[in-house]
Design a protein around this motif. Structure first.
Motif, PDB file in Angstrom:
ATOM      1  N   THR A  19       0.813  -1.223   0.000  1.00 29.12           N
ATOM      2  CA  THR A  19       0.000   0.000   0.000  1.00 29.12           C
ATOM      3  C   THR A  19       0.842   1.267   0.000  1.00 29.12           C
ATOM      4  N   ARG A  20       2.118   1.149   0.256  1.00 30.05           N
ATOM      5  CA  ARG A  20       2.995   2.329   0.310  1.00 30.05           C
ATOM      6  C   ARG A  20       3.528   2.719  -1.060  1.00 30.05           C
ATOM      7  N   PHE A  21       3.348   1.852  -2.051  1.00 31.64           N
ATOM      8  CA  PHE A  21       3.992   2.072  -3.338  1.00 31.64           C
ATOM      9  C   PHE A  21       3.059   2.703  -4.357  1.00 31.64           C
ATOM     10  N   ARG A  22       3.620   3.647  -5.116  1.00 29.55           N
ATOM     11  CA  ARG A  22       2.934   4.262  -6.247  1.00 29.55           C
ATOM     12  C   ARG A  22       4.002   4.860  -7.153  1.00 29.55           C
ATOM     13  N   SER A  23       3.709   4.997  -8.412  1.00 28.42           N
ATOM     14  CA  SER A  23       4.681   5.562  -9.351  1.00 28.42           C
ATOM     15  C   SER A  23       4.811   7.057  -9.156  1.00 28.42           C
ATOM     16  N   LYS A  24       6.011   7.561  -9.444  1.00 28.38           N
ATOM     17  CA  LYS A  24       6.291   8.989  -9.382  1.00 28.38           C
ATOM     18  C   LYS A  24       6.796   9.449 -10.742  1.00 28.38           C
ATOM     19  N   ILE A  77       1.865  -9.721 -13.926  1.00 26.27           N
ATOM     20  CA  ILE A  77       2.690  -8.542 -13.650  1.00 26.27           C
ATOM     21  C   ILE A  77       1.803  -7.302 -13.683  1.00 26.27           C
ATOM     22  N   TYR A  78       1.822  -6.542 -12.593  1.00 22.20           N
ATOM     23  CA  TYR A  78       1.040  -5.308 -12.490  1.00 22.20           C
ATOM     24  C   TYR A  78       1.959  -4.098 -12.357  1.00 22.20           C
ATOM     25  N   TRP A  79       1.631  -3.037 -13.060  1.00 17.12           N
ATOM     26  CA  TRP A  79       2.249  -1.735 -12.815  1.00 17.12           C
ATOM     27  C   TRP A  79       1.416  -1.019 -11.763  1.00 17.12           C
ATOM     28  N   LEU A  80       2.068  -0.404 -10.776  1.00 16.81           N
ATOM     29  CA  LEU A  80       1.372   0.387  -9.767  1.00 16.81           C
ATOM     30  C   LEU A  80       1.389   1.834 -10.225  1.00 16.81           C
ATOM     31  N   ASP A  81       0.222   2.377 -10.554  1.00 18.22           N
ATOM     32  CA  ASP A  81       0.138   3.697 -11.168  1.00 18.22           C
ATOM     33  C   ASP A  81       0.379   4.817 -10.164  1.00 18.22           C
ATOM     34  N   TYR A  82       0.117   6.054 -10.583  1.00 14.93           N
ATOM     35  CA  TYR A  82       0.453   7.220  -9.765  1.00 14.93           C
ATOM     36  C   TYR A  82      -0.440   7.352  -8.528  1.00 14.93           C
ATOM     37  N   ASN A  83      -1.510   6.557  -8.483  1.00 15.26           N
ATOM     38  CA  ASN A  83      -2.371   6.513  -7.297  1.00 15.26           C
ATOM     39  C   ASN A  83      -2.194   5.221  -6.507  1.00 15.26           C
ATOM     40  N   GLY A  84      -1.264   4.374  -6.952  1.00 12.60           N
ATOM     41  CA  GLY A  84      -1.029   3.106  -6.276  1.00 12.60           C
ATOM     42  C   GLY A  84      -1.947   2.000  -6.733  1.00 12.60           C
ATOM     43  N   ASN A  85      -2.737   2.240  -7.776  1.00 12.36           N
ATOM     44  CA  ASN A  85      -3.655   1.214  -8.297  1.00 12.36           C
ATOM     45  C   ASN A  85      -2.923   0.240  -9.216  1.00 12.36           C
ATOM     46  N   ALA A  94       9.852  -5.244 -19.260  1.00 13.98           N
ATOM     47  CA  ALA A  94       9.106  -4.003 -19.050  1.00 13.98           C
ATOM     48  C   ALA A  94      10.046  -2.822 -19.275  1.00 13.98           C
ATOM     49  N   GLU A  95       9.702  -1.956 -20.217  1.00 10.72           N
ATOM     50  CA  GLU A  95      10.421  -0.706 -20.390  1.00 10.72           C
ATOM     51  C   GLU A  95       9.762   0.303 -19.460  1.00 10.72           C
ATOM     52  N   THR A  96      10.480   0.750 -18.457  1.00 16.25           N
ATOM     53  CA  THR A  96       9.873   1.454 -17.350  1.00 16.25           C
ATOM     54  C   THR A  96      10.782   2.584 -16.877  1.00 16.25           C
ATOM     55  N   TYR A  97      10.485   3.096 -15.690  1.00 13.42           N
ATOM     56  CA  TYR A  97      11.289   4.146 -15.065  1.00 13.42           C
ATOM     57  C   TYR A  97      11.724   3.665 -13.682  1.00 13.42           C
ATOM     58  N   ARG A  98      12.828   4.187 -13.193  1.00 15.21           N
ATOM     59  CA  ARG A  98      13.362   3.731 -11.911  1.00 15.21           C
ATOM     60  C   ARG A  98      12.390   3.968 -10.761  1.00 15.21           C
ATOM     61  N   SER A  99      11.547   4.986 -10.857  1.00 12.16           N
ATOM     62  CA  SER A  99      10.631   5.302  -9.765  1.00 12.16           C
ATOM     63  C   SER A  99       9.290   4.573  -9.867  1.00 12.16           C
ATOM     64  N   HIS A 100       9.143   3.708 -10.875  1.00 12.65           N
ATOM     65  CA  HIS A 100       7.880   3.005 -11.070  1.00 12.65           C
ATOM     66  C   HIS A 100       7.932   1.604 -10.478  1.00 12.65           C
ATOM     67  N   PRO A 101       7.057   1.285  -9.535  1.00 15.66           N
ATOM     68  CA  PRO A 101       7.031  -0.060  -8.941  1.00 15.66           C
ATOM     69  C   PRO A 101       6.174  -1.027  -9.742  1.00 15.66           C
ATOM     70  N   TRP A 102       6.566  -2.292  -9.707  1.00 15.73           N
ATOM     71  CA  TRP A 102       5.829  -3.380 -10.359  1.00 15.73           C
ATOM     72  C   TRP A 102       5.519  -4.435  -9.309  1.00 15.73           C
ATOM     73  N   ALA A 103       4.262  -4.849  -9.239  1.00 24.60           N
ATOM     74  CA  ALA A 103       3.836  -5.886  -8.299  1.00 24.60           C
ATOM     75  C   ALA A 103       3.625  -7.185  -9.057  1.00 24.60           C
ATOM     76  N   ILE A 104       4.210  -8.253  -8.557  1.00 25.73           N
ATOM     77  CA  ILE A 104       4.108  -9.552  -9.198  1.00 25.73           C
ATOM     78  C   ILE A 104       3.225 -10.440  -8.326  1.00 25.73           C
ATOM     79  N   TYR A 105       2.205 -11.021  -8.938  1.00 23.80           N
ATOM     80  CA  TYR A 105       1.283 -11.901  -8.227  1.00 23.80           C
ATOM     81  C   TYR A 105       1.390 -13.321  -8.772  1.00 23.80           C
TER      82      TYR A 105
END
Length: 204
Positions: free
Chosen positions: A118-123, A144-152, A167-178
């Motif tokens: 719940t603490r993670f969200r993209s910046k 594989i889920y991307w956690l958006d700017y609201n943590g969704n 995944a082509e991404t950014y260093r500040s973007h978290p990914w949740a694996i289920y």
């Protein structure tokens, strides 16, 4: 013997393999050719550089020199074969390969516990990177889920045994694996963020 002088890296968990199958292993090759089948009689379909990460999918019967051929996943999900004489175990000797690696070029992403989800969200960020997800030998699949700017959670990819995805991404973007069980239920496996350097995450 000169082939053994090619440099290599294996990021390994231990190998408990039958003659037909190798367990999940993220490895690095010493470099060299990737072929369409398990011998030099098959055409070259790609090549690897020193330290390029791959995953062992299965182990084939030994060649005349005593080393096995391995079916591998490499690059952005390509599948091919490489000779065990230019593969090595990093932490433990892997049967059918040359021996232990001298160097470790592995790069794993920053990873976090699911209890902090719940603490993670993209910046907002400008620094791009890549994270490659590999799935070893397992009956489970992974979403594989991307956690958006609201943590969704935003679903991006579902992977099963032997598959990979980058995944082509950014260093500040978290990914949740289920982890997805056979009945379709999901449970959080891990959360990762990329590094400056491209990184690889083994799922099992």
């Amino acid at each position: 013997m000169q082939n053994f002088l090619v440099a290599a890296v294996l990021v390994g968990m231990s190998l408990f393999a039958s003659q037909a199958h190798a367990s999940e292993l993220k490895i690095g090759s010493w470099g060299g050719n990737v072929r369409s089948g398990p011998s030099t009689d098959y055409p070259k379909i790609g090549s690897l550089k020193n330290g390029d990460p791959v995953v062992l999918l299965s182990k084939k019967k030994p060649a005349n020199d005593g080393f096995n051929w391995f079916k591998i996943v490499y690059g952005n999900g390509q599948v091919g074969y490489q000779w065990g004489g230019i593969l090595c175990g990093f932490n433990n000797k892997v049967n059918g390969t040359y021996g232990l690696c001298e160097n470790d070029n592995r790069s794993t992403p920053r990873n976090y516990k699911c209890s902090n989800l719940t603490r993670f969200r993209s910046k907002e960020a400008e620094q791009k990177t890549k994270v490659t997800f590999f799935v070893g030998q397992t009956d489970n699949s992974f979403r594989i889920y991307w956690l958006d700017y609201n943590g969704n959670k935003k679903s991006y990819k579902k992977l099963s045994s032997g598959m990979s995805w980058t995944a082509e991404t950014y260093r500040s973007h978290p990914w949740a694996i289920y982890r997805v069980s056979a009945n379709g239920s999901e449970a959080c496996h891990s959360i990762v963020k990329g590094k400056r350097k491209s990184s690889q995450w083994l799922l099992r």
